[in-house]
Design a protein around this motif. Structure first.
Motif, PDB file in Angstrom:
ATOM      1  N   PHE A  68       3.312   4.382  -9.547  1.00  0.00           N
ATOM      2  CA  PHE A  68       3.041   3.614  -8.332  1.00  0.00           C
ATOM      3  C   PHE A  68       2.866   4.503  -7.107  1.00  0.00           C
ATOM      4  N   ILE A  69       3.654   5.570  -7.032  1.00  0.00           N
ATOM      5  CA  ILE A  69       3.634   6.458  -5.862  1.00  0.00           C
ATOM      6  C   ILE A  69       2.696   7.632  -6.146  1.00  0.00           C
ATOM      7  N   GLY A  70       1.790   7.887  -5.221  1.00  0.00           N
ATOM      8  CA  GLY A  70       0.847   8.995  -5.405  1.00  0.00           C
ATOM      9  C   GLY A  70      -0.566   8.474  -5.562  1.00  0.00           C
ATOM     10  N   SER A  71      -1.519   9.176  -4.950  1.00  0.00           N
ATOM     11  CA  SER A  71      -2.901   8.737  -4.999  1.00  0.00           C
ATOM     12  C   SER A  71      -3.826   9.948  -5.085  1.00  0.00           C
ATOM     13  N   PRO A  72      -4.724  10.031  -6.088  1.00  0.00           N
ATOM     14  CA  PRO A  72      -4.815   9.103  -7.213  1.00  0.00           C
ATOM     15  C   PRO A  72      -3.537   9.118  -8.048  1.00  0.00           C
TER      16      PRO A  72
ATOM     17  N   ASP B  52       0.851  -1.193   0.000  1.00  0.00           N
ATOM     18  CA  ASP B  52       0.000   0.000   0.000  1.00  0.00           C
ATOM     19  C   ASP B  52       0.889   1.246   0.000  1.00  0.00           C
ATOM     20  N   GLN B  53       0.891   1.962  -1.113  1.00  0.00           N
ATOM     21  CA  GLN B  53       1.819   3.085  -1.209  1.00  0.00           C
ATOM     22  C   GLN B  53       1.447   4.224  -0.254  1.00  0.00           C
ATOM     23  N   VAL B  54       0.185   4.312   0.151  1.00  0.00           N
ATOM     24  CA  VAL B  54      -0.187   5.352   1.122  1.00  0.00           C
ATOM     25  C   VAL B  54       0.464   5.048   2.480  1.00  0.00           C
TER      26      VAL B  54
ATOM     27  N   GLU C  79      10.964  12.659  -2.081  1.00  0.00           N
ATOM     28  CA  GLU C  79      11.864  12.469  -3.234  1.00  0.00           C
ATOM     29  C   GLU C  79      11.184  11.621  -4.310  1.00  0.00           C
ATOM     30  N   LEU C  80      10.507  10.568  -3.868  1.00  0.00           N
ATOM     31  CA  LEU C  80       9.846   9.703  -4.843  1.00  0.00           C
ATOM     32  C   LEU C  80       8.662  10.419  -5.492  1.00  0.00           C
ATOM     33  N   TYR C  81       7.977  11.220  -4.710  1.00  0.00           N
ATOM     34  CA  TYR C  81       6.828  11.958  -5.228  1.00  0.00           C
ATOM     35  C   TYR C  81       7.288  13.017  -6.236  1.00  0.00           C
TER      36      TYR C  81
END
Ligand SMILES: Nc1ncnc2c1ncn2[C@@H]1O[C@H](COP(=O)(O)OP(=O)(O)O)[C@@H](O)[C@H]1O
Ligand SMILES: [Mg+2]
Length: 334
Positions: free
Chosen positions: A233-237, A193-195, A220-222
């Motif tokens: 994969f990273i970030g929602s939505p 779960d990336q969150v 950094e990934l965002y």
């Protein structure tokens, strides 16, 4: 204490290599999260660190000492299992004390450690209850307590919250983060779960098919995902990923724009489409937009309540300075 180093570690099951040669350093005191889709090798990697699986080749060092061939009990690490691993007929106190009893520790020292763990986990009022008389969250805390009393140099968690309902999961997520701040012990935490990864980690390790795609802090990934996989994969939505003519305008094979980086404008925008589904959350509105001519459905986040509905025309301006560009191999263009 609690530095873990993987050097050219591989793992095969039969003829199938699930972890190709992998190097990774987990620093002392860090909260490191392994995240990736189901089957990418997160649990395998954690079990290799714990010693529950043998590595096929390479080395594992813990605090500078080669631990490759040490049995799990000698590694000084504690794996936190899901709460259903508690003994139903034992009290909370006995459940927490169990690994120390097994190690034949002196009773006074056991009592001291159990009381300290109960204190840090807010379990003092429940210490004589049995697991069946506890809520799901309290049971999970008992499972963590059992790891704490061993005073490990690192805690290893494998999706410990996946059986809890959504509200409880958010609560436990915070509790584990708080616990890390208090204990300052190295924690390695596996989740799909990336969150969970974004909210808990000091450092995230993104895995795909046993390969590390990127290592970095959540932001950094965002901000700078190094490839299309991490971007999506990273970030929602999810980030919108657009290929074709529109991407070519920016000298890219793929452009990426996060839903929160597209502004809804009055009248015509740079991009235009029709609203498919509008999700009104109150704090935000998520629009899923069709017929943009960009080849993909777009997702856009507007702050607050925006009263556009299914079938309405919508004009959009992507923020150029927030746009990500990727080449044909899917790698980030600087
Ligand atoms: N004991 C095993 N025997 C054979 N294959 C396994 C075994 N354990 C895991 N695998 C395979 O290794 C891959 C990674 O599994 P796993 O580490 O459990 O993934 P994740 O935890 O990321 O969902 C999967 O393809 C899985 O089928
Ligand atoms: Mg797993």
């Amino acid at each position: 204490m609690g530095q873990i180093e993987l050097k050219q570690v591989t793992k095969s099951f039969g003829n199938t290599q699930v972890i190709p040669p992998l190097d990774l350093t987990i620093h002392e005191g860090e909260f490191t999260v392994f995240v990736g889709p189901s089957g990418c090798g997160k649990s395998t990697l954690l079990r290799l660190i714990a010693g529950l699986e043998d590595i096929s080749s390479g080395h594992i060092e813990i605090d500078g000492t080669d631990a490759t061939s040490l049995v799990p009990a000698k590694r000084g690490l504690a794996m936190v299992f899901q709460s259903y691993a508690l003994y139903p007929h034992m009290s909370v106190r006995k459940n927490i004390a169990f690994p120390l009893k097994m190690a034949k520790m002196d009773q006074a020292e056991i009592d001291k450690r159990v009381n300290a763990a109960a204190e840090v986990l807010n379990l003092k009022d429940y210490i004589d209850r049995r697991p069946g008389q506890l809520s799901g969250g309290q049971r999970q805390r008992v499972a963590i307590g059992r790891a704490i009393v061993r005073e490990p140099s690192a805690f290893l968690f494998d999706e410990p919250l996946s059986n809890l309902d959504a509200a409880l999961r958010v609560g436990m997520r915070l509790e584990i983060s708080e616990l890390h701040k208090r204990l300052k012990t190295t924690m390695v935490y596996v989740t799909h779960d990336q969150v969970e990864a974004m909210t808990m980690a000091d450092k995230i390790v993104v895995l795909q098919a046993g390969v590390i795609e990127q290592i970095g802090s959540p932001l950094e990934l965002y901000r700078t995902p190094r490839n299309v996989f991490v971007a999506g994969f990273i970030g929602s939505p999810k980030m919108n990923l657009i290929t074709g003519e529109e991407a070519a305008k920016y000298d890219a094979h793929t452009i990426g724009v996060r839903p929160e980086h597209i502004d809804v404008v009055d009248g015509e925008g740079e991009w235009n489409g029709t609203v498919g589904v509008a999700e009104h959350l109150g704090s935000d509105t998520f629009f899923h937009i069709h017929n943009t001519g960009l080849g993909e459905m777009l997702t856009v986040r507007a702050i607050g309540d925006v009263s556009l509905k299914h079938g309405d025309k919508i004009g959009l301006n992507p923020r150029k300075n927030e746009m990500h560009r990727f080449d044909a191999a899917g790698l980030r263009i600087a």
